[in-house]
Enzyme design. Structure first.
Site, PDB file in Angstrom:
ATOM      1  N   GLU A   1       0.828  -1.218   0.000  1.00  0.00           N
ATOM      2  CA  GLU A   1       0.000   0.000   0.000  1.00  0.00           C
ATOM      3  C   GLU A   1       0.861   1.266   0.000  1.00  0.00           C
ATOM      4  O   GLU A   1       0.371   2.356   0.302  1.00  0.00           O
ATOM      5  CB  GLU A   1      -0.953   0.025   1.211  1.00  0.00           C
ATOM      6  CG  GLU A   1      -1.895  -1.158   1.323  1.00  0.00           C
ATOM      7  CD  GLU A   1      -3.008  -1.205   0.260  1.00  0.00           C
ATOM      8  OE1 GLU A   1      -3.007  -0.340  -0.641  1.00  0.00           O
ATOM      9  OE2 GLU A   1      -3.848  -2.111   0.350  1.00  0.00           O
TER      10      GLU A   1
ATOM     11  N   HIS B   1      -2.835   2.139   7.973  1.00  0.00           N
ATOM     12  CA  HIS B   1      -3.946   1.398   7.369  1.00  0.00           C
ATOM     13  C   HIS B   1      -4.158   0.149   8.215  1.00  0.00           C
ATOM     14  O   HIS B   1      -3.207  -0.556   8.535  1.00  0.00           O
ATOM     15  CB  HIS B   1      -3.619   1.013   5.921  1.00  0.00           C
ATOM     16  CG  HIS B   1      -4.469  -0.102   5.408  1.00  0.00           C
ATOM     17  ND1 HIS B   1      -5.852  -0.025   5.382  1.00  0.00           N
ATOM     18  CD2 HIS B   1      -4.161  -1.333   4.944  1.00  0.00           C
ATOM     19  CE1 HIS B   1      -6.335  -1.157   4.908  1.00  0.00           C
ATOM     20  NE2 HIS B   1      -5.331  -1.979   4.642  1.00  0.00           N
TER      21      HIS B   1
ATOM     22  N   HIS C   1      -7.500  -2.944   9.618  1.00  0.00           N
ATOM     23  CA  HIS C   1      -8.762  -3.615   9.278  1.00  0.00           C
ATOM     24  C   HIS C   1      -9.664  -3.695  10.517  1.00  0.00           C
ATOM     25  O   HIS C   1      -9.884  -4.787  11.047  1.00  0.00           O
ATOM     26  CB  HIS C   1      -8.471  -5.036   8.768  1.00  0.00           C
ATOM     27  CG  HIS C   1      -7.597  -5.126   7.550  1.00  0.00           C
ATOM     28  ND1 HIS C   1      -7.001  -6.300   7.124  1.00  0.00           N
ATOM     29  CD2 HIS C   1      -7.218  -4.179   6.639  1.00  0.00           C
ATOM     30  CE1 HIS C   1      -6.306  -6.083   6.021  1.00  0.00           C
ATOM     31  NE2 HIS C   1      -6.410  -4.803   5.709  1.00  0.00           N
TER      32      HIS C   1
ATOM     33  N   HIS D   1     -12.890  -3.125   3.161  1.00  0.00           N
ATOM     34  CA  HIS D   1     -11.472  -3.469   3.300  1.00  0.00           C
ATOM     35  C   HIS D   1     -10.899  -3.025   4.649  1.00  0.00           C
ATOM     36  O   HIS D   1     -10.458  -3.849   5.436  1.00  0.00           O
ATOM     37  CB  HIS D   1     -10.680  -2.867   2.126  1.00  0.00           C
ATOM     38  CG  HIS D   1      -9.203  -3.126   2.178  1.00  0.00           C
ATOM     39  ND1 HIS D   1      -8.358  -2.858   1.123  1.00  0.00           N
ATOM     40  CD2 HIS D   1      -8.398  -3.617   3.153  1.00  0.00           C
ATOM     41  CE1 HIS D   1      -7.116  -3.179   1.464  1.00  0.00           C
ATOM     42  NE2 HIS D   1      -7.109  -3.630   2.695  1.00  0.00           N
TER      43      HIS D   1
HETATM   44  P1  13P Z   1       1.084  -5.500   3.105  1.00  0.00           P
HETATM   45  O1  13P Z   1       1.451  -6.779   3.811  1.00  0.00           O
HETATM   46  O2  13P Z   1       1.678  -5.412   1.723  1.00  0.00           O
HETATM   47  O3  13P Z   1       1.415  -4.292   3.964  1.00  0.00           O
HETATM   48  O4  13P Z   1      -0.496  -5.509   2.853  1.00  0.00           O
HETATM   49  C1  13P Z   1      -1.419  -5.655   3.897  1.00  0.00           C
HETATM   50  C2  13P Z   1      -2.716  -5.022   3.588  1.00  0.00           C
HETATM   51  O5  13P Z   1      -3.498  -4.790   4.493  1.00  0.00           O
HETATM   52  C3  13P Z   1      -3.052  -4.641   2.186  1.00  0.00           C
HETATM   53  O6  13P Z   1      -4.169  -3.816   2.133  1.00  0.00           O
HETATM   54 ZN    ZN Z   2      -5.496  -3.955   3.953  1.00  0.00          ZN
END
Ligand code: 13P
Ligand code: ZN
Length: 273
Positions: free
Chosen positions: A119, A142, A144, A214
């Site tokens: 990302e 970022h 989840h 996401h």
């Molecule tokens: P990476 O392991 O490349 O950081 O990706 C994790 C992720 O949450 C992608 O949206």
């Molecule tokens: Zn992600």
């Protein structure tokens, strides 16, 4: 083995804070496997020795030209790396990168060859915007968060302002500590330039944006600040879902109660620099 953190206690503090936050992300269930990523602008710690450090891997493309990032340094989580591993070993699950003079590529300088997160286009687009606007914000996150992602599966919540209003009305603290609300980024392929560009548009107005179905992306003064904003918003989402699970639609604070909090506490409607 020597680490870039050796003899740089302030940089060490920043990385320790990243490690602390990644532990929280795992404990909250927001970081399954390699889920989520982080960058922190660490350019302020770049002394002459750090600036002279050679690349330890071939130059790689960002996928975008980001003029503000010329010569800047970032700590970035490694792609495929786990947050729970990073919490214990930040320099084996992330790396320091330097953006090259073409503003379109980067090189890894320390400690090990750990390829940055997939990302990176989104993170660096946000970092570029923060520098462009003179912001003091240094961190991008970022992750989840379960309840927020669940809410993004209902099209009703993807209309401008609807999710923000619902979350703010759950508990006054959400309004106080996430005063800009939650932006919405319609679904895009993870890691894509399209996702980076759509994120950039929303981050101009919001400190936290929802990546539909996401996760979320957040910016903050430091990584703890970015985490806190996501945490308060997800807490509100959790309260909303608890009420729904008890079989009723939560009433929510009234519009007047929300406005009163905004006025009494002089809450910003735009990101302060
Ligand atoms: P990476 O392991 O490349 O950081 O990706 C994790 C992720 O949450 C992608 O949206
Ligand atoms: Zn992600």
């Amino acid at each position: 083995m020597r680490s870039i953190l050796d003899y740089r206690p302030e940089l060490q503090d920043v990385i320790n804070e990243v490690a602390e936050v990644t532990g929280y992300l795992w404990q909250k269930g927001w970081a399954e496997r390699n889920g989520g990523n982080i960058t922190v602008n660490i350019t302020e710690f770049a002394d002459d020795e750090m600036k002279a450090m050679p690349a330890i891997a071939p130059k790689m493309q960002i996928g975008k030209v980001l003029p503000q990032l010329k010569g800047t340094f970032f700590y970035a989580k490694g792609t495929g790396k786990r947050m729970r591993d990073l919490a214990r070993h930040p320099m084996q699950n992330g790396a320091v990168i330097r953006i090259c003079d073409d503003c379109a590529s980067y090189e890894i300088i320390a400690d090990e060859v750990v390829l940055p997160t997939s990302e990176l286009p989104s993170h660096l687009s946000m970092q570029n915007y923060l520098l462009e606007t003179g912001s003091k914000y240094k961190a991008t996150l970022h992750t989840h968060p379960i309840e927020l992602v669940a809410m993004s599966h209902n099209p009703k919540f993807l209309q401008e302002g609807v999710m923000t209003k619902t979350l703010w009305s759950m508990i006054p603290e959400t309004l106080a500590f996430a005063p800009l609300g939650l932006g919405i980024v319609p679904y895009e392929v993870p890691g894509s330039i399209e996702l980076a560009n759509a994120t950039l548009e929303q981050i101009k107005k919001y400190d936290v944006v929802m990546w539909e179905k996401h996760g979320v992306c957040a910016v903050g003064l430091d990584i703890m600040d970015a985490f806190d904003q996501v945490d308060v918003l997800n807490k509100a989402a959790n309260i909303y879902m608890c009420a729904k699970n008890m079989g009723f639609e939560p009433e929510g604070m009234t519009d007047k109660a929300i406005k009163d909090i905004q006025d009494i506490f002089h809450l910003p409607k735009m990101r302060p620099c």
